[in-house]
Design an enzyme around this catalytic site. Sequence first.
Site, short mmCIF file in Angstrom:
data_model
loop_
_atom_site.label_atom_id
_atom_site.label_comp_id
_atom_site.label_asym_id
_atom_site.label_seq_id
_atom_site.Cartn_x
_atom_site.Cartn_y
_atom_site.Cartn_z
N HIS B 204 0.81 -1.21 0.00
CA HIS B 204 0.00 0.00 0.00
C HIS B 204 0.85 1.27 0.00
CE1 HIS B 204 -4.07 -1.84 1.39
NE2 HIS B 204 -3.55 -2.45 0.35
N SER B 208 -0.98 -1.15 -5.89
CA SER B 208 -0.87 -2.40 -6.63
C SER B 208 -0.33 -2.15 -8.04
CB SER B 208 -2.24 -3.07 -6.74
OG SER B 208 -2.71 -3.46 -5.49
N LYS B 230 -15.25 -8.54 -6.67
CA LYS B 230 -14.41 -9.36 -7.54
C LYS B 230 -13.71 -10.46 -6.73
CE LYS B 230 -11.67 -8.79 -11.60
NZ LYS B 230 -11.57 -7.87 -12.70
N ASP B 231 -13.18 -10.08 -5.57
CA ASP B 231 -12.53 -11.08 -4.73
C ASP B 231 -13.53 -12.10 -4.22
OD1 ASP B 231 -9.91 -9.05 -3.11
OD2 ASP B 231 -10.09 -9.97 -5.09
N GLU B 274 5.50 -33.90 0.45
CA GLU B 274 4.21 -33.47 -0.11
C GLU B 274 4.43 -32.79 -1.46
OE1 GLU B 274 0.55 -33.32 1.79
OE2 GLU B 274 1.75 -35.11 1.37
#
Lengths: 72, 563
Positions: B204, B208, B230-231, B274
């Site tokens: 911030h 972005s 949107k998220d 894994e």
Amino acid sequence: MGKTPVRLKEVSYSLSPIHQHAMRGLLKDFSYKSGKRIFDNWVSALFLLVPVYGSYWYSEHYREVEKLHHRD
Amino acid sequence: MVRRLSILKQPIFSTLNNHLIDYPTPSNLSYWWSFGSLAGLCLVIQIITGVFLAMHYTPHVDLAFLSVEHIMRDVKGGWLLRYMHANGASMFFIVVYLHIFRGLYYGSYASPRELVWCLGVVILLLMIVTAFIGYGKLRQMSFWGATVITSLASAIPVVGDTIVTWLWGGFSVDNATLNRFFSPHYLLPFIIAGAAILHLAALHQYGSNNPLGINSSVDKIAFYPYFYVKDLVGWVAFAIFFSIFVFYAPNVLGHPDNYIPANPMSTPAHIVPEWYFLPVYAILRSISNKSGGVAAIGLVFVSLFALPFINTSYVRSSSFRLIHQKLFWLLLADCLLLGWIGCQPVEAPYVTIGQIASVGFFFYFAITPILGKLEARLIQNSNVCEDLKKKRRFVDNQSFFKSLIATLPKWIHQFQKSKHENILYTNPDYLFQLLWFLKYHTNTRFQVLIDICGVDHPSRKRRFEVVYNLLRATAKSPNKVLICAKQMRRCRSLQRDGHDLSNRYTARDTQRDELPMENIACRERESQGIANPWAIPNRVFETQLNGEKKLFIFFFFICEREV
């Protein structure tokens, strides 16, 4: 604070979203857009897929040759 | 305008408001930018499920395996908690890997976001450590995997064996190891949460990145509601994907040997970690020397840390870097290949393929310093640049307007340059054509209409001037120009022209001409028989310049359109 205040379309719950054209244009020309996206990026797709598949193919081929090696 | 509660102005809430609600975000972010918030969601899921699992888990060598079975069979919802936690870790890594590759493609690591990238690598390291120590030690594959990886520390000169003994809490993976691994496994997620907050704070600072990789200051919108929604779409899609694994294939991403209690007397034929560790594991195994393998793993993270500082390209997004774009896809193929090699046995031809893939991985980072300069050189020598040189008049700031006037002599009859402004004067008859040209021509591209200013000269016969303030989102100069239509008697049609240019014209605009005016200047115009005012003035003030009285009327578009 937003770029412009946007008035949202009113939603009527007695009608389906399809009848209300709630997201017009989302699936419009979908086949054309998909085809265009593939056509524009086929070179990048080759760079991604060829090494992966090529290595897999090579390893399978190598193992097959190794299996048949005793016949030589 | 949405009404804000006064609570949002209080100290803590105002910070939350400034960073999560009214935070200016580039308007062109794609769904690739949703993985950041998804990673946060995954962390929350892991913490919540982990805390509830810890209420029933017993970190003792004789009881650990059985306590997990107790959770699965006896605890209400225990199976769900366990499967959510186990598969949640896999989802976390999927999301984070996609987030990292998005950053690589769009150049999110480039200046000025180096700190954001470095903090992200720290978070990745913490995640890897957390996942490794949380894998459990009392199952066949997890026991032997822990034995192999922790014994790598013996590669450290002088103190290696001491460190391994300290890690194990003894001479092998045993009860002490379980306890000293479980404790930081509980702690580290909270450290990750703190690092994530720092990651967000660093982001911030400068804002972005965006898919174009250019400065997005000219066009930002509030995070809420646009990117909240949107998220949310991303979260729902993630929830569906996650649910498929949790409810239909909970053990697909795991290893079946983990349903066998650990047996120090029986070594599995193929020890594999894994899936999210496989690429790094493949790089480790590709070097036969133990110390070399450990050094290679260290080099992976050093390369990731160093990436922002070795990057020499001034173009961020791979959309405009054709060589880097192809290298990116090769890197992705390389990582997928390494992941596949990591779960294969250590024999031909997998060893050779793994070694080549490992070299390929480091090649991407090695070529980064050279690549930016190579791409810049290619652009300079390309035909595109030759064309630009021929059209130099539009490239050079000083001759930009001179060339523009020479190109459009009919449309521009005067140019005035002051310290901060470039003003082109035109006739109202050619205003629309000139604005259209400036907006769409390749060499101009003034696509952002900032405001329209109406100037009323009461002392003149032709009283009105209308000034359009245009901006272009480019690093080229000039990036701002004023277009002044002088000597107008009537301005009624210009509102529609302006709306057309900004693509905001709607059928409702015709009603504006009939709206009652309350402004004094407008009433004055009405009393003189001048045509109806053509917009609602937002602000009016008087000034005098060179002894001439002027009235400035600023108009701001308030456009209503259906979504």
